[in-house]
Write a protein that holds these residues in place. Sequence first.
Motif, short mmCIF file in Angstrom:
data_model
loop_
_atom_site.label_atom_id
_atom_site.label_comp_id
_atom_site.label_asym_id
_atom_site.label_seq_id
_atom_site.Cartn_x
_atom_site.Cartn_y
_atom_site.Cartn_z
N ALA A 42 7.69 -63.90 -22.81
CA ALA A 42 7.84 -62.87 -23.50
C ALA A 42 6.86 -61.58 -22.92
N VAL A 43 5.67 -62.12 -22.56
CA VAL A 43 4.83 -61.04 -22.00
C VAL A 43 5.17 -60.75 -20.65
N ILE A 44 5.47 -59.64 -20.21
CA ILE A 44 5.90 -59.58 -18.91
C ILE A 44 4.70 -58.79 -17.84
N THR A 45 4.81 -59.45 -16.70
CA THR A 45 3.75 -58.75 -15.89
C THR A 45 4.41 -58.34 -14.44
N THR A 46 5.72 -58.47 -14.30
CA THR A 46 6.35 -57.67 -13.19
C THR A 46 7.58 -57.12 -13.63
N PRO A 47 7.60 -55.74 -13.09
CA PRO A 47 8.73 -54.63 -13.85
C PRO A 47 9.95 -55.19 -13.16
N PRO A 48 11.01 -55.30 -14.20
CA PRO A 48 12.12 -55.76 -13.66
C PRO A 48 13.13 -54.42 -13.04
N SER A 49 13.95 -54.96 -12.09
CA SER A 49 14.79 -53.66 -11.75
C SER A 49 16.06 -53.55 -12.33
N VAL A 50 16.46 -52.78 -13.02
CA VAL A 50 17.68 -52.50 -13.79
C VAL A 50 18.12 -51.15 -13.90
N PRO A 51 19.40 -50.61 -13.74
CA PRO A 51 20.13 -49.59 -13.44
C PRO A 51 19.76 -48.70 -14.68
N ALA A 52 19.90 -47.40 -14.71
CA ALA A 52 19.96 -46.43 -15.87
C ALA A 52 20.92 -46.92 -17.03
N GLU A 53 22.08 -47.31 -16.63
CA GLU A 53 23.19 -47.91 -17.38
C GLU A 53 22.63 -48.93 -18.29
N TRP A 54 21.77 -49.87 -17.71
CA TRP A 54 21.14 -51.13 -18.40
C TRP A 54 20.27 -50.44 -19.86
N MET A 96 8.45 -53.86 -30.27
CA MET A 96 8.25 -55.17 -29.68
C MET A 96 8.55 -55.29 -28.21
N LEU A 97 9.36 -54.56 -27.78
CA LEU A 97 9.76 -54.34 -26.47
C LEU A 97 8.63 -53.68 -25.73
N HIS A 98 8.08 -52.56 -26.09
CA HIS A 98 6.91 -51.92 -25.66
C HIS A 98 5.79 -52.79 -25.60
N SER A 99 5.36 -53.43 -26.83
CA SER A 99 4.25 -54.09 -26.92
C SER A 99 4.18 -55.23 -25.82
N TYR A 100 5.08 -55.95 -25.62
CA TYR A 100 5.40 -57.09 -24.64
C TYR A 100 5.13 -56.46 -23.18
N SER A 101 5.24 -55.19 -23.12
CA SER A 101 5.21 -54.75 -21.83
C SER A 101 3.99 -54.09 -21.32
N LEU A 102 2.96 -54.06 -22.29
CA LEU A 102 1.60 -53.37 -22.13
C LEU A 102 0.91 -53.93 -21.10
N LEU A 103 0.86 -54.89 -20.33
CA LEU A 103 0.28 -55.53 -19.10
C LEU A 103 0.92 -54.97 -17.93
N THR A 104 2.08 -54.34 -18.11
CA THR A 104 2.74 -53.64 -16.99
C THR A 104 2.90 -52.28 -17.19
N PRO A 105 1.65 -51.30 -16.96
CA PRO A 105 1.84 -49.95 -17.41
C PRO A 105 3.06 -49.25 -17.07
N ASP A 106 3.44 -49.38 -15.71
CA ASP A 106 4.86 -48.51 -15.44
C ASP A 106 5.80 -48.96 -16.21
N LEU A 107 5.97 -50.09 -16.46
CA LEU A 107 6.95 -50.80 -17.39
C LEU A 107 7.03 -50.14 -18.80
N ALA A 108 5.84 -50.33 -19.35
CA ALA A 108 5.63 -49.80 -20.74
C ALA A 108 5.83 -48.33 -20.82
N ASN A 109 5.49 -47.45 -19.91
CA ASN A 109 6.07 -45.91 -19.64
C ASN A 109 7.38 -45.97 -19.88
N ARG A 110 8.12 -46.71 -18.87
CA ARG A 110 9.58 -46.58 -18.76
C ARG A 110 9.96 -46.98 -20.30
N VAL A 111 9.67 -48.15 -20.94
CA VAL A 111 10.34 -48.42 -22.32
C VAL A 111 9.95 -47.18 -23.31
N GLN A 112 8.77 -46.59 -23.09
CA GLN A 112 8.26 -45.52 -24.06
C GLN A 112 9.34 -44.39 -23.79
#
Length: 203
Positions: free
Chosen positions: A63-75, A157-173
């Motif tokens: 659940a807690v992610i540490t590597t940003p996934p690569s997904v397209p804008a459509e996702w 919840m998605l944002h919280s679980y992404s906080l250890l990966t700041p770039d991803l947390a910013n993307r979620v936000q």
Amino acid sequence: MATAPADQIIDTYWNGAIEAQESLPPSIPRPQLWRWHGWSDRTWAYRSELYEYLAADTLAVHAVITTPPSVPAEWWTAVRAALAAIATIETTRVTIQPGFLAWAKPRYLGIPATDFAALPWTTAHGDFHFANLCAPDLHILDWEGWGLAPAGYDAAMLHSYSLLTPDLANRVQRELAYPLATPQADTPNWPSSQNSCTPPSRG
């Protein structure tokens, strides 16, 4: 397969996948539950569930992610559409108890219960993190705990679980800015206030 002591069954989670199959429209991307069977003995309850096979992988193992996934804008577009559709489902199920929120928010966030008690509640997946999300085509797994929660709960919840990966947390936000930043859901891009619910009585 699932098992639990027969005297400790929590209906919300024990029956969540079956009720999701019966209540959610096929347009919400998830594996279909084809068959299920339950049985019990004197002390244990058992449940077998047969799902549609998905070839897609989840975006994370934990659940807690540490590597940003690569997904397209459509996702991300599909995620926004799915969350909006989930929020409109009518249910009496409850994902998180208001009484717990009234205790936890002042304790951990310094937010008085009166500051959020009147905010709308909508239906949520309830366990929305990258280990339950597939790509490149979006599929949402693990529907045991879906039900009513404060509007924007899944996005938070998605944002919280992404906080250890700041770039991803910013993307979620950025991608989920509307549900994260807007207490009232009142635009065509998100469930309108008429589809929102007030919190169930505290318990």
